[in-house]
Scaffold this active site. Structure first.
Site, PDB file in Angstrom:
ATOM      1  N   CYS A 132       0.851  -1.190   0.000  1.00 57.73           N
ATOM      2  CA  CYS A 132       0.000   0.000   0.000  1.00 57.73           C
ATOM      3  C   CYS A 132       0.883   1.235   0.000  1.00 57.73           C
ATOM      4  O   CYS A 132       2.087   1.158   0.223  1.00 57.73           O
ATOM      5  CB  CYS A 132      -0.913   0.034   1.226  1.00 57.73           C
ATOM      6  SG  CYS A 132      -2.065  -1.344   1.332  1.00 57.73           S
ATOM      7  N   GLY A 189      -0.482   0.298  -4.996  1.00 57.91           N
ATOM      8  CA  GLY A 189      -1.786  -0.317  -4.782  1.00 57.91           C
ATOM      9  C   GLY A 189      -2.801   0.229  -5.753  1.00 57.91           C
ATOM     10  O   GLY A 189      -3.076   1.427  -5.747  1.00 57.91           O
ATOM     11  N   ASN A 238       0.368   1.306   5.987  1.00 56.23           N
ATOM     12  CA  ASN A 238       1.108   0.458   5.057  1.00 56.23           C
ATOM     13  C   ASN A 238       1.840  -0.585   5.877  1.00 56.23           C
ATOM     14  O   ASN A 238       2.663  -0.239   6.722  1.00 56.23           O
ATOM     15  CB  ASN A 238       2.094   1.296   4.235  1.00 56.23           C
ATOM     16  CG  ASN A 238       3.035   0.456   3.383  1.00 56.23           C
ATOM     17  OD1 ASN A 238       4.156   0.864   3.122  1.00 56.23           O
ATOM     18  ND2 ASN A 238       2.601  -0.715   2.948  1.00 56.23           N
ATOM     19  N   GLY A 239       1.535  -1.848   5.633  1.00 55.56           N
ATOM     20  CA  GLY A 239       2.186  -2.917   6.376  1.00 55.56           C
ATOM     21  C   GLY A 239       1.210  -4.010   6.721  1.00 55.56           C
ATOM     22  O   GLY A 239       0.153  -4.157   6.099  1.00 55.56           O
ATOM     23  N   TYR A 256      11.792  -4.232  -6.266  1.00 59.72           N
ATOM     24  CA  TYR A 256      10.597  -4.134  -7.095  1.00 59.72           C
ATOM     25  C   TYR A 256       9.592  -3.090  -6.645  1.00 59.72           C
ATOM     26  O   TYR A 256       9.031  -2.365  -7.459  1.00 59.72           O
ATOM     27  CB  TYR A 256       9.907  -5.512  -7.149  1.00 59.72           C
ATOM     28  CG  TYR A 256       8.588  -5.531  -7.878  1.00 59.72           C
ATOM     29  CD1 TYR A 256       8.517  -5.259  -9.253  1.00 59.72           C
ATOM     30  CD2 TYR A 256       7.405  -5.817  -7.213  1.00 59.72           C
ATOM     31  CE1 TYR A 256       7.293  -5.282  -9.922  1.00 59.72           C
ATOM     32  CE2 TYR A 256       6.183  -5.846  -7.883  1.00 59.72           C
ATOM     33  CZ  TYR A 256       6.134  -5.570  -9.233  1.00 59.72           C
ATOM     34  OH  TYR A 256       4.945  -5.581  -9.896  1.00 59.72           O
TER      35      TYR A 256
END
Length: 487
Positions: A16, A43, A118-119, A258
């Protein structure tokens, strides 16, 4: 619907992205929308923005991309205020549904509370069961909501102390942006697994998952939010506290492989430069006689440049991508379904025919993508097809906010190198070693140092406890089970 991109259906999904602004000179929501555009790669499932006008909170959440949902004047006008935060989502826990789209918002005894995360909280299910027994009523299947309930039920007096109390009960990875009537809080977990940076635009303080979001907004990069740090913004005052004990950071190494955009700076390293360096290491570790180095677009491009430069083999665009095709296409039959793959990527046949090619990609997950790419080269007349991967074999699942298949579905878990080579029908296959990956980041061999990164997807060395996983077993996604029950 079926994805037309043959290279999107077998990737580790980009977790995210979060973005927040405090004290914007104009519309905070407009600035957040701009920042979220720059983080869209993290995302593409859903997006949301919450703003605060000094009296009331306003939220707009929607499925789909930022464009089309937040590029309309009427939507931004409905999000007034100079303080705002936003989120782009790819789900790793909880079903795909509007109620799981962030920022999540609740009215607490202290006032409004909005959070963008985020996580992944690796003990969220255990905490959730305890909270439900104590009377909490959950409105989503997202692990993030656990934080809201922990804050709401904390016995501490001030909101900041309640928030710290909540964080001390959670395990796993988190970068958070929280909005309250008192101000904005941005924080990272004590290991700094997920990224978060701080910037400045005039008098506004900005937080974002990546520096590229600051660039797009014209903001100045100030610094990383440090692992275990809480940055609190109240009016024009910015202060920092570190309520956790010191720990050796372990940021996610896949950010450089990535996840992050190539034009971002993550942990003082240029993502683009690291990816080129990985390609150069790969060329030294796994040379091959060939005529062309071809990247798998778009994530394989920097590593392919590095491989070509180090090997002396010419770099060419042997796979051409169309940028004018959407992610999905209605496919009414098997023949059209097969041809639909070529809408977005097609082999540069005149270049490839009769050549020995080296394909460079960032990773192999299930192996289905690599199989398609190798076959595409064969169909275009390649004499030999050699595959080189700019990361070590992905043998383990991630439990820190990355959507990874079960371990049993990972090709590198099921097969050895020879088996993987046969599966994708390549003439040869090699991965960069874990030491080569560390060298590309300017470090010594991993075995010679205490691991400086979270590389669990390659090594199985998880830096935190995995309570939910340990209790449920290796193949059970409890949030997915919960989603099936509550849909």
């Amino acid at each position: 619907m079926l994805t037309t991109n043959p290279f999107d259906d077998d990737k580790l999904r980009e977790e995210c992205g979060i973005f927040g602004v405090s004290a914007a000179s104009g519309s905070g929501a407009a600035l957040v929308a701009l920042g979220l555009h720059a983080l869209q790669h993290r995302g593409q499932e859903a997006a949301g923005i919450t703003s605060f006008d000094g009296h009331h909170f306003h939220t707009h959440r929607a499925m789909g991309h930022v464009a089309g949902n937040f590029d309309r004047d009427d939507v931004i006008r409905a999000l007034p205020g100079s303080v705002a935060c936003g989120h782009v989502r790819y789900s790793t826990t909880g079903e795909t549904a509007l109620r799981n789209v962030q920022p999540l918002y609740a009215e607490l005894s202290t006032g409004g509370f909005a959070v963008a995360h985020n996580g992944n909280i690796s003990n969220a299910m255990k905490l959730r069961r305890e909270l439900v027994r104590r009377g909490s009523i959950f409105q989503s299947t997202s692990d993030t909501e656990t934080i809201i309930h922990l804050v709401a039920t904390s016995s501490y007096r001030t909101l900041l102390d309640r928030f710290i109390d909540a964080l001390k009960q959670v395990e796993g990875a988190y970068s958070l942006i929280v909005m309250t009537p008192e101000g904005m809080i941005a924080c990272r977990d004590p290991l700094g697994i997920r990224p978060l940076v701080m910037g400045k635009l005039d008098d506004a303080v900005i937080f974002a998952s990546e520096t590229v979001a600051l660039d797009v907004c014209g903001a100045e990069f100030v610094r990383d939010v440090e692992p275990g740090e809480l940055v609190i913004v109240q009016g024009g005052e910015v202060r920092s506290i570190k309520p956790f004990g010191p720990m050796a950071p372990r940021p996610c190494i896949f950010e450089w492989v990535y996840f992050s955009r190539p034009d971002s700076i993550v942990g003082d390293h240029s993502v683009y430069s690291v990816r080129k360096a990985i390609g150069a290491e790969l060329a030294r570790e796994a040379p091959v006689e060939a005529d062309l180095v071809i990247p798998v677009p778009d994530s394989g491009v920097p590593a392919a440049i590095g491989y070509a430069q180090a090997s002396g083999i010419p770099f060419e665009l042997g796979i051409i991508r169309s940028h004018y095709v959407g992610r999905t296409f209605i496919q009414p039959g098997d023949k059209v379904r097969h041809l639909g793959v070529k809408l977005k990527h097609n082999a540069n046949r005149a270049l490839i025919k009769g050549k020995r090619v080296v394909l460079i990609d960032d990773s192999i997950v299930r192996g289905t993508t690599s199989l398609k790419i190798v076959q595409m080269m064969r169909d275009a007349g390649a004499a030999e097809v050699h595959m080189r991967i700019a990361s070590p074999p992905t043998k383990h699942s991630c439990f820190y906010g990355v959507d990874t298949p079960e371990r049993t579905k990972l090709l590198a878990h099921k097969l050895d190198l020879g088996g993987m080579t046969d599966f994708i029908h390549a003439d040869s296959l090699s991965f960069v070693t874990i030491d080569g990956l560390y060298k590309a980041l300017g470090e010594a061999n991993r075995a010679d140092i205490r691991p400086k990164y979270c590389d669990a997807c390659f090594t199985g060395d998880y830096p935190t406890t995995l309570t939910d996983q340990d209790e449920s077993g290796p193949s059970v996604d409890q949030f997915a089970m919960l989603a099936e029950r509550v849909i």
